[in-house]
Design a protein around this motif. Sequence first.
Motif, PDB file in Angstrom:
ATOM      1  N   ALA B  16     -93.371   2.306 -17.334  1.00  0.00           N
ATOM      2  CA  ALA B  16     -94.287   1.186 -17.106  1.00  0.00           C
ATOM      3  C   ALA B  16     -95.523   1.696 -16.374  1.00  0.00           C
ATOM      4  CB  ALA B  16     -93.594   0.091 -16.298  1.00  0.00           C
ATOM      5  N   SER B  17     -96.696   1.352 -16.894  1.00  0.00           N
ATOM      6  CA  SER B  17     -97.928   1.865 -16.282  1.00  0.00           C
ATOM      7  C   SER B  17     -98.138   1.286 -14.883  1.00  0.00           C
ATOM      8  CB  SER B  17     -99.133   1.571 -17.182  1.00  0.00           C
ATOM      9  OG  SER B  17     -99.226   0.194 -17.458  1.00  0.00           O
ATOM     10  N   ILE B  18     -97.539   0.141 -14.610  1.00  0.00           N
ATOM     11  CA  ILE B  18     -97.514  -0.409 -13.258  1.00  0.00           C
ATOM     12  C   ILE B  18     -96.045  -0.611 -12.891  1.00  0.00           C
ATOM     13  CG2 ILE B  18     -98.163  -2.334 -11.765  1.00  0.00           C
ATOM     14  CD1 ILE B  18    -100.452  -2.916 -13.779  1.00  0.00           C
ATOM     15  N   GLY B  19     -95.591   0.180 -11.950  1.00  0.00           N
ATOM     16  CA  GLY B  19     -94.204   0.062 -11.525  1.00  0.00           C
ATOM     17  C   GLY B  19     -93.296   1.152 -12.034  1.00  0.00           C
ATOM     18  N   GLY B  20     -93.846   2.074 -12.801  1.00  0.00           N
ATOM     19  CA  GLY B  20     -93.008   3.144 -13.321  1.00  0.00           C
ATOM     20  C   GLY B  20     -92.997   4.384 -12.455  1.00  0.00           C
ATOM     21  N   TYR B  21     -93.579   4.288 -11.269  1.00  0.00           N
ATOM     22  CA  TYR B  21     -93.746   5.494 -10.438  1.00  0.00           C
ATOM     23  C   TYR B  21     -93.137   5.262  -9.075  1.00  0.00           C
ATOM     24  CZ  TYR B  21     -96.181   6.629 -14.594  1.00  0.00           C
ATOM     25  OH  TYR B  21     -96.429   6.848 -15.923  1.00  0.00           O
ATOM     26  N   ALA B  22     -93.811   5.575  -8.025  1.00  0.00           N
ATOM     27  CA  ALA B  22     -93.183   5.521  -6.696  1.00  0.00           C
ATOM     28  C   ALA B  22     -93.514   4.204  -6.008  1.00  0.00           C
ATOM     29  CB  ALA B  22     -93.645   6.710  -5.861  1.00  0.00           C
ATOM     30  N   GLY B  23     -92.828   3.151  -6.453  1.00  0.00           N
ATOM     31  CA  GLY B  23     -93.064   1.855  -5.824  1.00  0.00           C
ATOM     32  C   GLY B  23     -94.453   1.308  -6.077  1.00  0.00           C
ATOM     33  N   GLU B 293     -95.366  -7.101 -21.186  1.00  0.00           N
ATOM     34  CA  GLU B 293     -95.275  -7.736 -22.505  1.00  0.00           C
ATOM     35  C   GLU B 293     -94.511  -6.875 -23.515  1.00  0.00           C
ATOM     36  OE1 GLU B 293     -98.149 -10.552 -23.748  1.00  0.00           O
ATOM     37  OE2 GLU B 293     -98.641  -9.340 -25.495  1.00  0.00           O
ATOM     38  N   SER B 294     -94.557  -5.569 -23.365  1.00  0.00           N
ATOM     39  CA  SER B 294     -93.876  -4.705 -24.327  1.00  0.00           C
ATOM     40  C   SER B 294     -92.398  -4.510 -24.015  1.00  0.00           C
ATOM     41  CB  SER B 294     -94.545  -3.334 -24.340  1.00  0.00           C
ATOM     42  OG  SER B 294     -94.384  -2.713 -23.072  1.00  0.00           O
ATOM     43  N   ALA B 295     -91.934  -4.994 -22.888  1.00  0.00           N
ATOM     44  CA  ALA B 295     -90.574  -4.679 -22.426  1.00  0.00           C
ATOM     45  C   ALA B 295     -89.735  -5.937 -22.299  1.00  0.00           C
ATOM     46  CB  ALA B 295     -90.636  -3.939 -21.089  1.00  0.00           C
ATOM     47  N   CYS B 296     -89.670  -6.690 -23.384  1.00  0.00           N
ATOM     48  CA  CYS B 296     -88.968  -7.968 -23.362  1.00  0.00           C
ATOM     49  C   CYS B 296     -87.606  -7.922 -24.057  1.00  0.00           C
ATOM     50  CB  CYS B 296     -89.858  -9.046 -23.986  1.00  0.00           C
ATOM     51  SG  CYS B 296     -91.316  -9.390 -22.975  1.00  0.00           S
ATOM     52  N   GLY B 297     -87.088  -6.716 -24.251  1.00  0.00           N
ATOM     53  CA  GLY B 297     -85.817  -6.608 -24.948  1.00  0.00           C
ATOM     54  C   GLY B 297     -84.606  -6.557 -24.057  1.00  0.00           C
ATOM     55  N   GLY B 298     -84.722  -7.019 -22.842  1.00  0.00           N
ATOM     56  CA  GLY B 298     -83.614  -6.916 -21.905  1.00  0.00           C
ATOM     57  C   GLY B 298     -82.820  -8.208 -21.768  1.00  0.00           C
ATOM     58  N   SER B 308     -85.554 -23.507 -18.786  1.00  0.00           N
ATOM     59  CA  SER B 308     -86.905 -24.052 -18.622  1.00  0.00           C
ATOM     60  C   SER B 308     -87.831 -23.089 -17.880  1.00  0.00           C
ATOM     61  CB  SER B 308     -86.841 -25.387 -17.866  1.00  0.00           C
ATOM     62  OG  SER B 308     -86.286 -25.185 -16.584  1.00  0.00           O
ATOM     63  N   THR B 309     -87.352 -21.892 -17.586  1.00  0.00           N
ATOM     64  CA  THR B 309     -88.188 -20.898 -16.904  1.00  0.00           C
ATOM     65  C   THR B 309     -89.398 -20.553 -17.754  1.00  0.00           C
ATOM     66  OG1 THR B 309     -86.249 -19.942 -15.819  1.00  0.00           O
ATOM     67  CG2 THR B 309     -88.219 -18.561 -15.954  1.00  0.00           C
ATOM     68  N   GLN B 310     -90.584 -20.563 -17.163  1.00  0.00           N
ATOM     69  CA  GLN B 310     -91.785 -20.152 -17.867  1.00  0.00           C
ATOM     70  C   GLN B 310     -91.823 -18.628 -17.924  1.00  0.00           C
ATOM     71  OE1 GLN B 310     -94.690 -21.884 -19.375  1.00  0.00           O
ATOM     72  NE2 GLN B 310     -94.645 -19.759 -20.108  1.00  0.00           N
ATOM     73  N   ILE B 311     -91.862 -18.074 -19.113  1.00  0.00           N
ATOM     74  CA  ILE B 311     -91.951 -16.623 -19.270  1.00  0.00           C
ATOM     75  C   ILE B 311     -93.433 -16.256 -19.291  1.00  0.00           C
ATOM     76  CG2 ILE B 311     -91.281 -14.632 -20.668  1.00  0.00           C
ATOM     77  CD1 ILE B 311     -88.880 -16.288 -19.835  1.00  0.00           C
ATOM     78  N   ILE B 312     -93.814 -15.317 -18.447  1.00  0.00           N
ATOM     79  CA  ILE B 312     -95.203 -14.840 -18.400  1.00  0.00           C
ATOM     80  C   ILE B 312     -95.180 -13.345 -18.645  1.00  0.00           C
ATOM     81  CG2 ILE B 312     -97.283 -14.604 -16.982  1.00  0.00           C
ATOM     82  CD1 ILE B 312     -96.289 -17.003 -15.334  1.00  0.00           C
ATOM     83  N   THR B 313     -95.904 -12.883 -19.656  1.00  0.00           N
ATOM     84  CA  THR B 313     -95.914 -11.450 -19.957  1.00  0.00           C
ATOM     85  C   THR B 313     -97.292 -10.867 -19.664  1.00  0.00           C
ATOM     86  OG1 THR B 313     -96.442 -11.906 -22.277  1.00  0.00           O
ATOM     87  CG2 THR B 313     -94.120 -11.649 -21.701  1.00  0.00           C
ATOM     88  N   VAL B 314     -97.282  -9.643 -19.166  1.00  0.00           N
ATOM     89  CA  VAL B 314     -98.502  -8.980 -18.724  1.00  0.00           C
ATOM     90  C   VAL B 314     -98.836  -7.869 -19.709  1.00  0.00           C
ATOM     91  CG1 VAL B 314     -99.588  -7.693 -16.848  1.00  0.00           C
ATOM     92  CG2 VAL B 314     -97.972  -9.550 -16.341  1.00  0.00           C
ATOM     93  N   ARG B 315     -99.967  -8.012 -20.381  1.00  0.00           N
ATOM     94  CA  ARG B 315    -100.301  -7.066 -21.456  1.00  0.00           C
ATOM     95  C   ARG B 315    -100.658  -5.695 -20.915  1.00  0.00           C
ATOM     96  NH1 ARG B 315    -102.821 -11.834 -23.099  1.00  0.00           N
ATOM     97  NH2 ARG B 315    -104.906 -11.130 -22.470  1.00  0.00           N
ATOM     98  N   GLU B 316    -101.355  -5.616 -19.801  1.00  0.00           N
ATOM     99  CA  GLU B 316    -101.844  -4.300 -19.400  1.00  0.00           C
ATOM    100  C   GLU B 316    -100.763  -3.438 -18.740  1.00  0.00           C
ATOM    101  OE1 GLU B 316    -105.193  -4.629 -16.823  1.00  0.00           O
ATOM    102  OE2 GLU B 316    -104.013  -5.005 -15.031  1.00  0.00           O
ATOM    103  N   ASN B 317     -99.603  -3.995 -18.485  1.00  0.00           N
ATOM    104  CA  ASN B 317     -98.507  -3.162 -18.006  1.00  0.00           C
ATOM    105  C   ASN B 317     -97.751  -2.615 -19.215  1.00  0.00           C
ATOM    106  OD1 ASN B 317     -96.739  -1.736 -16.520  1.00  0.00           O
ATOM    107  ND2 ASN B 317     -95.782  -3.487 -15.485  1.00  0.00           N
ATOM    108  N   THR B 318     -98.301  -1.541 -19.770  1.00  0.00           N
ATOM    109  CA  THR B 318     -97.734  -0.953 -20.986  1.00  0.00           C
ATOM    110  C   THR B 318     -96.519  -0.088 -20.655  1.00  0.00           C
ATOM    111  OG1 THR B 318     -99.229   0.922 -20.783  1.00  0.00           O
ATOM    112  CG2 THR B 318     -99.982  -0.934 -22.113  1.00  0.00           C
TER     113      THR B 318
END
Lengths: 59, 375
Positions: B16-23, B293-298, B308-318
């Motif tokens: 993940a471009s945001i969150g795939g590294y050291a916190g 947005e690309s990691a919704c297969g979990g 009823s949870t609103q799903i929000i996906t973030v495109r720039e976090n590839t």
Amino acid sequence: MQTAFITIELPLPQTPADIHPAIEAQLKTHGTPLRWSITRITTTETQRIGQIEAIVTTD
Amino acid sequence: MLPYTVMLIVPTGIGASIGGYAGDALPTARAISQVCDRLITHPNVMNGAQLYWNLPNVLYTEGYALDQFAAGNWNLRPVHSNKIGLLIDCGTEPDLITRHLQAADAARATLGLTLTDYVLTDEPLNVSLKRADSGATWGTIGNPDSLLRAAEKLIHQAGATAIAVIARFPDDVGSEALSNYRQGHGVDPLAGAEAVISHLIVRQFKIPCAHAPALSPLELDPSISPKSAAEELGHTFLPCVLVGLSRAPQFVEQFVDKVDLSGNLQLRNNQTQPQTQSTDIHRDQVNALILPESACGGSALLHLSQTSTQIITVRENTSRMQVSPADLGINALSVQSYLEAIGTLVALRHGINPAALSPKIDPIARFSHSFIMKP
């Protein structure tokens, strides 16, 4: 117990609510699912094929 | 007051471009925590090795537990504090064990955390790493039973209510994967195996757990990415894990299968439903789930998409994953950035339709059966 990494391909149900149980059922034929994810979906004319990567445990 | 609850997921080991590294998703968590009453997120988001940030309204919840919570199988029970049991891989060199014990003692003396006596595994855990065709990293454990025996001792004899695992990981010095990760553009080579370790304990014992890998020190590299820099600061990755586990919520298994027409609870397998507390959190209380947005297969997304949870996906976090909600036939609100997600949360929390903040609003239309119900 052993841990094993597996990959499977599975036609995904059209109804989203049916996707999770379908994946779990298929993974259970290999062991007890511990962690998994659909990593890619390939769409054909008639169905969607999910590529699933997983860790399962076996006794 | 009706609490507004958000879940934030950044799957580990997918680059993940945001969150795939050291916190590096921690600033995002800090910001989101300010616009909600409760933020449920997992160790990968909150752990910055030597760096961490105590957020009182964050529920530090391991990934397997998140999935069970999203399935409605477990509730989360906030606590004031946990007794953390340190579980150390006996395959770790004595000096490296000492470094971790010193980190634990520092957390006790300087942060006031409560730790039980520690336990060494009776066999080396023998972690092995794997990179899958997708680009995600996974891993397996050579001796999972040894891991579970050690955890059982900590829980049932030492009285631990949360487990911090330190497993000796293979040193990957000089590898391209490690180099890419340190430069901030690869996939964390350790992440997949780390998740397996904590998942094993949480599945078996239904107790908070997180993991810090034990590794040999790396050579100084002036070109380290800022996103990976937090893991270059000390001898261990343990401090953030101990802080997170110190107030991680406990798990309450739910045995309610369904409610019949008379309002009676139908229990699964003749189980006794544990007494609930007013502070327990059920998945139906999750107002929004934010994820790449690309990691919704979990598993968690698939479960919460049926609520009823609103799903929000973030495109720039590839990421290396290629599964969007649309690919699964799931409705979601797509935003470009976490900043936009935060603005969306503010609107949703206060009953404002985010679409009303757009320059163009279409007229209301008459409802029509324009779709065919699938059998």
